[in-house]
Design a protein around this motif. Structure first.
Motif, PDB file in Angstrom:
ATOM      1  N   THR A   1     -72.717 -13.903 -23.069  1.00 46.39           N
ATOM      2  CA  THR A   1     -71.733 -12.887 -22.686  1.00 46.39           C
ATOM      3  C   THR A   1     -71.883 -11.652 -23.560  1.00 46.39           C
ATOM      4  O   THR A   1     -71.872 -10.510 -23.065  1.00 46.39           O
ATOM      5  N   ALA A   2     -72.015 -11.877 -24.864  1.00 43.26           N
ATOM      6  CA  ALA A   2     -72.192 -10.759 -25.801  1.00 43.26           C
ATOM      7  C   ALA A   2     -73.465  -9.989 -25.497  1.00 43.26           C
ATOM      8  O   ALA A   2     -73.481  -8.745 -25.492  1.00 43.26           O
ATOM      9  N   LEU A   3     -74.546 -10.701 -25.229  1.00 42.77           N
ATOM     10  CA  LEU A   3     -75.827 -10.047 -24.942  1.00 42.77           C
ATOM     11  C   LEU A   3     -75.758  -9.264 -23.636  1.00 42.77           C
ATOM     12  O   LEU A   3     -76.379  -8.201 -23.507  1.00 42.77           O
ATOM     13  N   GLY A   4     -74.989  -9.766 -22.672  1.00 43.16           N
ATOM     14  CA  GLY A   4     -74.794  -9.010 -21.441  1.00 43.16           C
ATOM     15  C   GLY A   4     -74.088  -7.691 -21.693  1.00 43.16           C
ATOM     16  O   GLY A   4     -74.460  -6.647 -21.144  1.00 43.16           O
ATOM     17  N   GLY A   5     -73.045  -7.733 -22.555  1.00 38.28           N
ATOM     18  CA  GLY A   5     -72.355  -6.494 -22.911  1.00 38.28           C
ATOM     19  C   GLY A   5     -73.277  -5.508 -23.589  1.00 38.28           C
ATOM     20  O   GLY A   5     -73.257  -4.299 -23.288  1.00 38.28           O
ATOM     21  N   ALA A   6     -74.108  -5.999 -24.506  1.00 33.49           N
ATOM     22  CA  ALA A   6     -75.045  -5.118 -25.201  1.00 33.49           C
ATOM     23  C   ALA A   6     -76.103  -4.574 -24.242  1.00 33.49           C
ATOM     24  O   ALA A   6     -76.540  -3.427 -24.372  1.00 33.49           O
ATOM     25  N   ALA A   7     -76.528  -5.394 -23.276  1.00 31.89           N
ATOM     26  CA  ALA A   7     -77.515  -4.936 -22.294  1.00 31.89           C
ATOM     27  C   ALA A   7     -76.955  -3.786 -21.463  1.00 31.89           C
ATOM     28  O   ALA A   7     -77.686  -2.846 -21.119  1.00 31.89           O
ATOM     29  N   ALA A   8     -75.660  -3.844 -21.144  1.00 33.11           N
ATOM     30  CA  ALA A   8     -75.041  -2.741 -20.399  1.00 33.11           C
ATOM     31  C   ALA A   8     -75.038  -1.461 -21.227  1.00 33.11           C
ATOM     32  O   ALA A   8     -75.287  -0.367 -20.699  1.00 33.11           O
ATOM     33  N   VAL A   9     -74.739  -1.586 -22.520  1.00 33.35           N
ATOM     34  CA  VAL A   9     -74.785  -0.415 -23.401  1.00 33.35           C
ATOM     35  C   VAL A   9     -76.221   0.113 -23.479  1.00 33.35           C
ATOM     36  O   VAL A   9     -76.449   1.335 -23.432  1.00 33.35           O
ATOM     37  N   PHE A  10     -77.179  -0.786 -23.577  1.00 32.31           N
ATOM     38  CA  PHE A  10     -78.591  -0.385 -23.602  1.00 32.31           C
ATOM     39  C   PHE A  10     -78.935   0.451 -22.369  1.00 32.31           C
ATOM     40  O   PHE A  10     -79.551   1.519 -22.467  1.00 32.31           O
ATOM     41  N   ASP A  11     -78.538  -0.026 -21.191  1.00 31.95           N
ATOM     42  CA  ASP A  11     -78.838   0.706 -19.962  1.00 31.95           C
ATOM     43  C   ASP A  11     -78.124   2.051 -19.917  1.00 31.95           C
ATOM     44  O   ASP A  11     -78.696   3.055 -19.474  1.00 31.95           O
ATOM     45  N   SER A  12     -76.869   2.082 -20.386  1.00 32.00           N
ATOM     46  CA  SER A  12     -76.115   3.347 -20.388  1.00 32.00           C
ATOM     47  C   SER A  12     -76.774   4.378 -21.303  1.00 32.00           C
ATOM     48  O   SER A  12     -76.935   5.549 -20.934  1.00 32.00           O
ATOM     49  N   VAL A  13     -77.162   3.945 -22.487  1.00 31.96           N
ATOM     50  CA  VAL A  13     -77.724   4.867 -23.463  1.00 31.96           C
ATOM     51  C   VAL A  13     -79.112   5.338 -23.026  1.00 31.96           C
ATOM     52  O   VAL A  13     -79.432   6.530 -23.124  1.00 31.96           O
ATOM     53  N   THR A  14     -79.943   4.420 -22.540  1.00 29.68           N
ATOM     54  CA  THR A  14     -81.276   4.843 -22.108  1.00 29.68           C
ATOM     55  C   THR A  14     -81.193   5.772 -20.894  1.00 29.68           C
ATOM     56  O   THR A  14     -82.033   6.659 -20.735  1.00 29.68           O
ATOM     57  N   THR A  15     -80.186   5.580 -20.056  1.00 29.30           N
ATOM     58  CA  THR A  15     -79.986   6.503 -18.928  1.00 29.30           C
ATOM     59  C   THR A  15     -79.625   7.896 -19.429  1.00 29.30           C
ATOM     60  O   THR A  15     -80.131   8.910 -18.929  1.00 29.30           O
ATOM     61  N   ILE A  16     -78.755   7.941 -20.441  1.00 31.01           N
ATOM     62  CA  ILE A  16     -78.386   9.233 -21.027  1.00 31.01           C
ATOM     63  C   ILE A  16     -79.615   9.916 -21.613  1.00 31.01           C
ATOM     64  O   ILE A  16     -79.862  11.103 -21.384  1.00 31.01           O
ATOM     65  N   LEU A  17     -80.410   9.157 -22.362  1.00 31.97           N
ATOM     66  CA  LEU A  17     -81.584   9.737 -23.005  1.00 31.97           C
ATOM     67  C   LEU A  17     -82.643  10.156 -21.987  1.00 31.97           C
ATOM     68  O   LEU A  17     -83.358  11.143 -22.181  1.00 31.97           O
TER      69      LEU A  17
END
Length: 353
Positions: free
Chosen positions: A201-217
């Motif tokens: 569950t924690a890794l899923g939350g972090a994966a969503a942040v990863f996708d959000s940040v890489t999309t921004i970049l």
């Protein structure tokens, strides 16, 4: 979602909807992957599918008790678990909540449990206590029992469900409702399965942040992204992926009843949540100010992951358990090869393997 009780009611609605669509219970590995997906959407959805702590009832209760509770859990009601106590924290060996035998044959359970999640939403609590002979036992307790008293506390993360103190004052437990088996062993086996779910569950939350940040970049000119940011992104992707694979291994060992499942569950929970928390903190810096708005999903995920550093086992204790296991002299002796294989004899190498 809105905060407070309205949010928890909406989470219960999501759970009931998913259960009605056939997502009520599955294999342990299926549940692990479902936890990852739920965490990706919102860590508060960690109870959206599966039996959760209700697995203790489904797996270890007598038939009459299962008939009472399992159908309710399968239509979306929640099970909470009451283990931790103020004086001993998560050290179950120091449990003081205890039962005395009443004149009519019931057990009367009294004590205080703290840091209890799903405090107001659970339909049943699996409560751990000392039986009249001093042995650790567990039994489901109806959340509507008049002997229960709740004191809600505001958490700094994981606020989707209510949280706080659960006091028991002469709660009546029929002896047939006590789960079958040694209480400590039931608990250890349960968390061997449950802790990898928490990590996923924690890794899923972090994966969503990863996708959000890489999309921004990715919307910026690639030449403007610093090398150290690119290194962080590459390293984080590898860490999240390998941590999830570790959770899958831990879940496989637990399903197979492997003797190392408990240690794998403890270590992968601690490692997985640590990796997720570290990744989210580092990635938020790359997102800039957008990652620090109080109402952003990135900021919420950081708060939730900070909560998971403590929930279901504080990480220093989990790592210590793993370290103690792997430095146990008797285990090392058993694992050591009795002789070195002869590298020129393929048959002997094959046999050793």
């Amino acid at each position: 979602m809105p905060p407070g009780s309205e949010r928890s009611q909406r989470l219960l609605c999501v759970r009931r909807h998913l259960v009605s669509r056939g997502f009520g219970d599955g294999s342990a590995l299926w549940q692990l992957l479902a936890q990852f997906v739920c965490g990706y959407r919102d860590i508060d959805l960690r109870d959206a599918t599966g039996l959760g702590h209700g697995r203790l009832i489904a797996c270890h209760a007598r038939p009459s008790t299962r008939r009472r509770w399992v159908p309710r859990l399968l239509i979306g009601e929640l099970a909470g678990i009451a283990i931790t106590e103020p004086h001993g924290g998560s050290r179950v060996i120091e449990t003081r909540t205890s039962a005395v035998l009443s004149a009519d044959g019931y057990l009367l359970v009294s004590g205080r449990k703290c840091w209890i999640s799903r405090l107001n939403e659970a339909a049943v609590f699996v409560v751990f206590f000392r039986d009249p002979d001093g042995r650790l036992a567990a039994a489901p307790v109806d959340a509507e029992d008049l002997g229960l008293r709740r004191t809600e506390l505001p958490p700094s993360g994981l606020a989707g469900w209510s949280w706080g103190v659960l006091d028991l004052d002469g709660v009546r437990v029929h002896p047939d409702d006590i789960l079958v088996g040694d209480g400590m062993l039931l608990l250890r086996n349960h968390f061997a399965t449950y802790r990898p779910w928490v990590a996923a569950t924690a890794l899923g939350g972090a994966a969503a942040v990863f996708d959000s940040v890489t999309t921004i970049l990715a919307t910026r000119n690639i030449d403007r992204i610093r090398d150290n940011a690119l290194i962080t992104i590459g390293r984080t992707h590898a860490q999240l992926a390998t941590a999830l694979l570790g959770c899958a291994v831990a879940e496989h060992l637990a399903s197979a009843g492997d003797c190392s499942a408990e240690i794998w569950g403890a270590a992968t929970k601690a490692h997985g949540v640590d990796i997720a928390h570290q990744a989210t903190v580092e990635l938020a810096l790359l997102a800039g100010a957008a990652g620090f708005r109080a109402d952003s999903q990135i900021a919420k995920t950081r708060r939730d992951l900070a909560g998971l550093l403590f929930a279901d086992g504080i990480h220093d204790s989990l790592y210590r358990s793993a370290g103690k296991h792997y430095t146990n002299a008797s285990l090392i002796e058993l694992a050591a090869p009795k002789e070195l294989p002869d590298v020129e004899t393929p048959g002997r190498i094959s046999a050793a393997g």
